[in-house]
Design a protein around this motif. Structure first.
Motif, short mmCIF file in Angstrom:
data_model
loop_
_atom_site.label_atom_id
_atom_site.label_comp_id
_atom_site.label_asym_id
_atom_site.label_seq_id
_atom_site.Cartn_x
_atom_site.Cartn_y
_atom_site.Cartn_z
N TYR A 4 12.23 2.59 5.68
CA TYR A 4 11.34 3.63 6.21
C TYR A 4 10.26 3.96 5.17
N TRP A 5 9.40 2.97 4.92
CA TRP A 5 8.36 3.13 3.92
C TRP A 5 7.34 4.20 4.29
N ALA A 6 6.96 4.23 5.54
CA ALA A 6 5.96 5.21 6.00
C ALA A 6 6.48 6.63 5.82
N GLU A 7 7.75 6.86 6.24
CA GLU A 7 8.34 8.19 6.13
C GLU A 7 8.47 8.63 4.67
N GLY A 8 8.89 7.67 3.81
CA GLY A 8 9.02 7.99 2.39
C GLY A 8 7.67 8.33 1.77
N ALA A 9 6.64 7.56 2.17
CA ALA A 9 5.30 7.81 1.64
C ALA A 9 4.75 9.16 2.11
N VAL A 45 17.14 15.32 14.84
CA VAL A 45 15.98 15.20 13.95
C VAL A 45 16.01 13.84 13.27
N ASP A 46 14.86 13.12 13.33
CA ASP A 46 14.78 11.87 12.58
C ASP A 46 14.04 12.12 11.28
N LEU A 47 13.87 11.10 10.47
CA LEU A 47 13.30 11.26 9.13
C LEU A 47 11.86 11.80 9.14
N PRO A 48 10.96 11.29 10.00
CA PRO A 48 9.58 11.84 9.99
C PRO A 48 9.54 13.34 10.29
N ILE A 49 10.32 13.76 11.30
CA ILE A 49 10.34 15.20 11.65
C ILE A 49 10.97 16.00 10.53
N GLY A 50 12.01 15.43 9.90
CA GLY A 50 12.65 16.11 8.77
C GLY A 50 11.69 16.31 7.61
N LEU A 58 0.83 -1.21 0.00
CA LEU A 58 0.00 0.00 0.00
C LEU A 58 0.86 1.26 0.00
N TYR A 59 1.98 1.21 0.73
CA TYR A 59 2.90 2.37 0.75
C TYR A 59 3.47 2.62 -0.66
N ILE A 60 3.82 1.53 -1.33
CA ILE A 60 4.38 1.67 -2.70
C ILE A 60 3.33 2.26 -3.65
N ILE A 61 2.06 1.78 -3.51
CA ILE A 61 0.98 2.33 -4.34
C ILE A 61 0.80 3.82 -4.04
N ALA A 62 0.89 4.18 -2.75
CA ALA A 62 0.79 5.59 -2.35
C ALA A 62 1.93 6.40 -2.97
N ILE A 66 12.97 7.13 -2.52
CA ILE A 66 13.53 5.80 -2.83
C ILE A 66 14.51 5.36 -1.75
N GLY A 67 15.36 6.32 -1.31
CA GLY A 67 16.32 6.01 -0.25
C GLY A 67 15.64 5.60 1.04
N SER A 68 14.53 6.28 1.37
CA SER A 68 13.79 5.93 2.59
C SER A 68 13.26 4.50 2.50
N GLY A 69 12.77 4.13 1.30
CA GLY A 69 12.25 2.77 1.14
C GLY A 69 13.36 1.73 1.23
N ILE A 70 14.53 2.06 0.68
CA ILE A 70 15.66 1.12 0.68
C ILE A 70 16.07 0.76 2.11
N ILE A 71 16.05 1.75 3.02
CA ILE A 71 16.46 1.46 4.40
C ILE A 71 15.29 1.05 5.28
#
Length: 634
Positions: free
Chosen positions: A93-98, A606-611, A49-53, A86-91
């Protein structure tokens, strides 16, 4: 049936205009479902679902980024966002990337909304352009034809309630015309034979016949549309700088991200997961999305705001410069004044009745089309004196008119023509006193001396005094450049409240005086309406033309006042200054946010979501701040 088809077509257009926003919102809904499903342990479905988003929300911006990169052969902000997601997904962090894609899509939809909003005036104007007209044929019958097929000289029928199809003059009938599409005024204007009509205005009452005087491609209405279109396509210097800066900045960010992937591991003993994670966060927070969006939405909204209120900027560069003006120079006739002289005083010698003298003077002047002659003829009609139809006259260029009435010779003109001595002696020098008041004096003489004198003067526009004072309140120095004589210039300047004036200016003199003002004040505006003003309008930092001015003045100027209202100048200055303040706020805010997020990322605060929220949130805020320019300026 046709109405239903048009309605369906309009609904399709409306749907297409909002497709970016719909896609962004749909991706947001998918992210929520993915998060809920992930919480329940269905990781694979959640990631799907994250990828579709990703695909739905990011398609528009990714497509734009790839196309721009191929076209310009240079990476851009959109590509940075694609790499970050793409980088977020690779590590993992699908939710943050989406979420990054979702907020980026929302900001993109906001930018599209700004563009659509700024183009709204153009669309509404173009809808007002009639595509068909009733052409009167040689046999007197009328036929409906396309306006693009009409030729200059064509005679057209305009029925009550229809829009005037082209620019022209009334040849038969009279009517009331709604001019709001041209000048913004709600009150209709009465038009009769010989008076000018403009395409896009509405014939309210009587059926009229008109002769086409301009090609449909050169109508005043078409020029307004062209001006607004060019203004929205031309970028301001600040916008051009940011766009040039963007390409270099993107390269610096990518190099910094690559360095961040390796250097901290060896210098600070970070593990590889942390190093790669911080590099992805840097890619997100260092992207100049907010900086790039700092200027364009505010500029487009400002151009749209001005167009809506009768101030047409020919480009962002002119809008940006306008708020920096220190001095504004005005032409007199047709700009500060109405350009239509009126009779203010009429005196006769002791043994001559006013009606008799006015009858003789107006009968002579009615044979001339000079503005002063027309003013005298109108004055006579207002006082119940109807000029004689035909009188034998001889026009003496530069001096006046010689006429023969009942075997009596009369002279009408200036003191040199009728005799300076008798002119100056009339009623103990009355003419000199009138001249000192800035009035032009016309003499009527016979064999016995001066019969009568008429004093005329051009009148100030109703809004001129208020307009000049409002400019002074903004710290603008005001000056008048006129070809009129010293006395008339002094009176008009005093009545208008101008800081200074320069009289007896030829077109080249106006240019010279403007150059002197520009040396002293740097940024100088010029307001004019005539062919003789065109060189000065081109010389000034900002040339401002009156909407009813000549074609040359309209084409030369940088800004056009379509409502011929001088008060719009101060509005335009306030608009420009407010836009500059908002742009500065946006630039400072976006740079500050980027700097803080980069520092906090390096400090691992700062983490990815806050960034993602900090970076994309700042982009949305600067766009919304720019949209404030759509509101009326007080």
């Amino acid at each position: 049936m046709i109405a239903n088809v048009e309605k369906r077509q309009k609904n399709v257009i409306d749907w297409k205009e909002h497709i970016e926003l719909i896609a962004a919102l749909l991706s947001g809904v998918l992210i929520i479902f993915a998060w809920i499903i992930g919480k329940n342990g269905e990781a694979n479905i959640s990631v799907t679902l994250y990828i579709i988003a990703f695909l739905i929300g990011g398609f528009a911006k990714a497509k734009e980024g790839v196309e721009e990169t191929i076209k310009n052969r240079e990476l851009n902000v959109e590509m940075l966002m694609i790499f970050a997601a793409i980088g977020s997904g690779i590590i993992g962090y699908w939710a943050e990337g989406a979420i990054l894609i979702f907020i980026f899509a929302i900001s993109g939809a906001l930018e599209t909304f700004t563009l659509n909003k700024s183009h709204k005036e153009i669309s509404s104007l173009m809808e007002l352009q009639p595509e068909e007209a009733w052409l009167i044929q040689k046999d007197g019958t009328d036929i409906k034809v396309s306006t693009s097929s009409l030729l200059v000289g064509s005679v057209l029928l305009v029925k009550p309630g229809e829009r005037i199809p082209v620019d022209g003059q009334i040849t038969r009938g009279s009517t009331s015309v709604d001019m709001s599409a041209i000048n913004g005024e709600s009150l209709p204007v009465t038009k009769g034979i010989g008076e000018e009509l403009f395409a896009g205005t509405v014939n309210l009452s009587g059926a009229i016949e008109m002769e086409m005087t301009k090609p449909s491609s050169e109508t005043l209405f078409q020029k307004i549309i062209t001006l607004v279109q060019s203004a929205q396509s031309e970028k301001s210097p600040s916008q051009q700088f940011i766009e040039k800066f963007e390409g270099t900045y993107v390269k610096v960010v990518l190099v910094s991200v690559v360095v961040m992937m390796f250097l901290p591991h060896y210098l600070f003993d970070w593990d590889w997961t942390t190093t790669f994670y911080r590099a992805i966060v840097l890619l997100v927070v260092a992207s100049p999305c907010a900086l790039v969006a700092s200027i364009m939405p505010a500029t487009l909204a400002s151009v749209s705001n001005g167009a809506k209120r009768g101030v047409l900027f020919k480009g962002g560069v002119h809008l940006e410069h306008f708020g920096s003006l220190k001095t504004i120079a005005f032409d007199k006739t047709g700009t500060l004044t109405t350009g239509k002289p009126i009779v203010t005083d009429f005196y006769t010698r002791e043994n001559v009745e006013s009606e008799v003298a006015l009858d003789i003077l107006s009968s002579i002047e009615s044979q001339s089309n000079h503005p002063l002659a027309i003013a005298i003829t109108n004055f006579a009609k207002e006082n119940g004196v109807v000029p004689k139809e035909r009188i034998e006259i001889e026009d003496v260029p530069g001096h006046g008119i010689r006429a023969l009435i009942n075997n009596e010779e009369y002279l009408v003109g200036n003191p040199r023509f009728v005799g300076r001595e008798i002119a100056e002696d009339f009623k103990e020098g009355l003419a000199l006193k009138l001249a000192e008041e800035g009035k032009t004096v016309i003499f009527l003489s016979d064999s016995k001396g001066i019969v009568a004198i008429a004093a005329l003067r051009d009148t100030l526009r109703e809004e001129a005094v208020v307009a000049i004072q409002s400019l002074k309140d903004l710290g603008i120095y005001t000056v008048m450049l006129t070809g009129d004589n010293e006395k008339t210039a002094a009176v008009i300047a005093k009545e208008a409240g101008l800081d200074s004036y320069i009289a007896e200016c030829l077109p080249e003199t106006k240019v010279e005086q403007l150059k002197i003002l520009m040396k002293k004040y740097k940024s100088v505006g010029m307001v004019g309406d005539g062919i003789n003003d065109a060189p000065a309008l081109a010389t000034a930092t900002s040339g401002i033309a009156m909407g009813d001015g000549t074609d040359v003045a309209l084409e030369t100027a940088d800004i056009v006042l379509m409502q011929n209202d001088l008060r719009r100048i101060s509005y335009a200055i306030k608009l420009s200054r407010k836009m500059q303040r908002i742009v500065k706020q946006n630039v400072f805010f976006s740079i500050a946010v980027i700097t803080i997020l980069i520092i906090f990322n390096f400090m691992q605060i700062v983490d990815l979501p806050i960034g993602v929220i900090g970076h994309e949130g700042s982009t949305i805020l600067v766009i919304l701040n720019g949209l404030r320019m759509l509101n009326r300026i007080n």
